[in-house]
Design an enzyme around this catalytic site. Sequence first.
Site, PDB file in Angstrom:
ATOM      1  N   GLY A 240       0.746  -1.107   0.038  1.00  8.79           N
ATOM      2  CA  GLY A 240       0.095   0.106   0.059  1.00  8.79           C
ATOM      3  C   GLY A 240       0.825   1.102  -0.069  1.00  8.79           C
ATOM      4  O   GLY A 240       0.159   2.294   0.486  1.00  8.79           O
ATOM      5  N   GLU A 266       4.286   4.509 -12.089  1.00 13.02           N
ATOM      6  CA  GLU A 266       3.661   3.164 -12.566  1.00 13.02           C
ATOM      7  C   GLU A 266       2.109   3.188 -12.978  1.00 13.02           C
ATOM      8  O   GLU A 266       1.610   2.388 -13.427  1.00 13.02           O
ATOM      9  CB  GLU A 266       3.619   2.292 -11.284  1.00 13.02           C
ATOM     10  CG  GLU A 266       3.471   1.009 -11.229  1.00 13.02           C
ATOM     11  CD  GLU A 266       3.775   0.354  -9.839  1.00 13.02           C
ATOM     12  OE1 GLU A 266       4.070  -1.108 -10.161  1.00 13.02           O
ATOM     13  OE2 GLU A 266       3.709   0.838  -8.672  1.00 13.02           O
ATOM     14  N   ARG A 275      -8.111   7.292  -7.574  1.00 10.92           N
ATOM     15  CA  ARG A 275      -7.783   6.502  -5.888  1.00 10.92           C
ATOM     16  C   ARG A 275      -8.142   7.876  -4.991  1.00 10.92           C
ATOM     17  O   ARG A 275      -8.919   7.630  -4.006  1.00 10.92           O
ATOM     18  CB  ARG A 275      -6.490   6.237  -6.119  1.00 10.92           C
ATOM     19  CG  ARG A 275      -6.246   4.767  -6.573  1.00 10.92           C
ATOM     20  CD  ARG A 275      -4.800   4.330  -5.962  1.00 10.92           C
ATOM     21  NE  ARG A 275      -4.661   3.080  -6.340  1.00 10.92           N
ATOM     22  CZ  ARG A 275      -3.820   2.387  -5.398  1.00 10.92           C
ATOM     23  NH1 ARG A 275      -3.095   2.656  -4.574  1.00 10.92           N
ATOM     24  NH2 ARG A 275      -3.467   1.062  -5.935  1.00 10.92           N
ATOM     25  N   ARG A 411      16.492  -1.953  -2.022  1.00 10.31           N
ATOM     26  CA  ARG A 411      17.308  -2.292  -3.140  1.00 10.31           C
ATOM     27  C   ARG A 411      18.353  -1.391  -3.449  1.00 10.31           C
ATOM     28  O   ARG A 411      18.312  -0.176  -3.545  1.00 10.31           O
ATOM     29  CB  ARG A 411      16.600  -2.590  -4.452  1.00 10.31           C
ATOM     30  CG  ARG A 411      15.556  -3.821  -4.370  1.00 10.31           C
ATOM     31  CD  ARG A 411      14.871  -3.931  -5.638  1.00 10.31           C
ATOM     32  NE  ARG A 411      13.704  -5.061  -5.542  1.00 10.31           N
ATOM     33  CZ  ARG A 411      12.945  -5.594  -6.422  1.00 10.31           C
ATOM     34  NH1 ARG A 411      12.832  -4.775  -7.229  1.00 10.31           N
ATOM     35  NH2 ARG A 411      12.380  -6.868  -6.264  1.00 10.31           N
ATOM     36  N   GLY A 414      22.829   1.452  -0.282  1.00  9.20           N
ATOM     37  CA  GLY A 414      23.771   2.242   0.076  1.00  9.20           C
ATOM     38  C   GLY A 414      23.764   3.683  -0.280  1.00  9.20           C
ATOM     39  O   GLY A 414      23.474   4.432   0.454  1.00  9.20           O
ATOM     40  N   LYS A 452      15.302   5.705   9.918  1.00  8.21           N
ATOM     41  CA  LYS A 452      16.218   6.938   9.699  1.00  8.21           C
ATOM     42  C   LYS A 452      15.378   8.176   9.778  1.00  8.21           C
ATOM     43  O   LYS A 452      14.680   8.567   9.025  1.00  8.21           O
ATOM     44  CB  LYS A 452      16.957   6.822   8.628  1.00  8.21           C
ATOM     45  CG  LYS A 452      18.087   7.745   8.525  1.00  8.21           C
ATOM     46  CD  LYS A 452      19.018   7.841   7.059  1.00  8.21           C
ATOM     47  CE  LYS A 452      20.029   9.114   6.924  1.00  8.21           C
ATOM     48  NZ  LYS A 452      20.676   9.063   5.797  1.00  8.21           N
ATOM     49  N   ARG A 454      17.346  11.916  10.316  1.00 11.80           N
ATOM     50  CA  ARG A 454      18.496  12.613  10.315  1.00 11.80           C
ATOM     51  C   ARG A 454      18.293  13.858  11.471  1.00 11.80           C
ATOM     52  O   ARG A 454      19.368  14.350  12.047  1.00 11.80           O
ATOM     53  CB  ARG A 454      18.827  13.139   9.035  1.00 11.80           C
ATOM     54  CG  ARG A 454      20.253  14.168   8.993  1.00 11.80           C
ATOM     55  CD  ARG A 454      20.756  14.237   7.528  1.00 11.80           C
ATOM     56  NE  ARG A 454      21.170  13.051   7.104  1.00 11.80           N
ATOM     57  CZ  ARG A 454      21.400  12.826   5.639  1.00 11.80           C
ATOM     58  NH1 ARG A 454      20.933  13.777   4.720  1.00 11.80           N
ATOM     59  NH2 ARG A 454      21.774  11.701   5.155  1.00 11.80           N
TER      60      ARG A 454
END
Length: 485
Positions: A240, A266, A275, A411, A414, A452, A454
């Site tokens: 979702g 997409e 939507r 994916r 890094g 995360k 910052r």
Amino acid sequence: MAVDTKPARPTDSPALQAADANGAAASDVTRSMPHALGPEKSILSSMLKDPEQWIGMALEEGLTREHFYLPAHGLLFETLRELNAASKEIELVSLVQLLHDRGNLENVGGPAAVTDIFTYAPNAAHFNGHLKIVKDKYVLRSVIRTCTEAVSEAYENPEETLTLLDRVESSVLGIRQGSEGVVGFHIKQSVQEVMNHFEALLHGNLEVQGAPTGYIDLDRMTKGLKPGEMFVVAARPSMGKTSFMMNIAEHICVDQKIPTMVFSCEMTAFQIVQRLLFSRARFAMAQLGKGFKPNKEQLIRLKRAAEEIAVSKLFVDDTAGISIDTLRAKARRKKREDGLGFIAIDYLQLMKSGSKQAQNSREREIGEISAGIKALAKELSVPILVLAQLNRGPEGRTGKSLGVPRMSDLRESGTIEQDADMIGLLYRTAYYAETPEEKEAEAGRAELLLAKNRNGETGHVPLTFIAELMRFETRVRDENEQAPE
């Protein structure tokens, strides 16, 4: 410039012969390929004189190096595009020096040729017209190449009729799609203010420094989505994440009246707005396919939602596989014209980078896209929410950790971890339940793990997912409930 219909002769310009040699798909093409050198020089001249205005415009219109018939012109355009993407100053002397340092100066015709192009167009009044001519000639060359290749294949593989037809059909369709400019879907301004979640934050004496998301715990931890920040929301498929992004975009744009641009790689603009409308009206769209007729109250809610969204300053661009350069150019333009205040992108791994270095390395390409998004957030001083896909790591865990994502599941993680100011990992526990009883007990329960942050705290944001409405809402955690491990 009119199309040259003379057969190519040894006395023709070597540059034109080289262009035809590279552009023709078969040796029996005896005429010069369609081209317009004058308009090519004109648009390059305009770009040299006012790079910020015209390079961005060209990228928005989908211009690439391949559109130029003369290789020297294509090389010069690619150099200008690279300098513009790196936000480096473009002026004649340093450009000539850069071409010399790269060993490309003679390939563009030398200093005299660059100077000639710079002085070629006295003004840019005809830029759009000349750009259209260049693109039209490229389309004609593409048709010639495609048809020539089709003729050759038809002779060589006459038994593969259906396969050949499919390839030709796809190639021609690709030419059409590449020649059509993409126009962003625009919904006009004058928004009716709805600030329920924001008022709840103010009532709790919490300071929100940026755009509020509408989720109390998330806003408490982040203090809102602040200008210049890149917020990555990552999840496995079917969690979702697009709904979550649009719920935030709805709150920021429709409720907070902040001009918003959504880049959807997409879904189409129609699907996005559909939507948004039914979710805001709290109307289960799936009911309509079962012969269901809405009652008066539901129709009133739909009408109200439609009115609120129709007057919002929302822009939806559904370019598939958009490049970071094109996205940057479009966002810059909307910032100038409409005071853009928030950008959402669905999703990072579907974008492309136009640099040569990224062509042979997906990891490098993702790194360039991620860095480009962060740089754009800082340049325009707007928060950018970008969706990302997770790998299969959550499915491989056991016990209470089954399905719980980690940052390392991103994916090409890094560069994304490095560039993002905040990373939220979205998941629904019911998706991984093993028995019907567990599925029922966990139905609707969702979590956003702010892994995360910052400039603030991290932790779990409890959510409720209403699947039929494609909507996430704030959930109050039970006293005895513990955050997932």
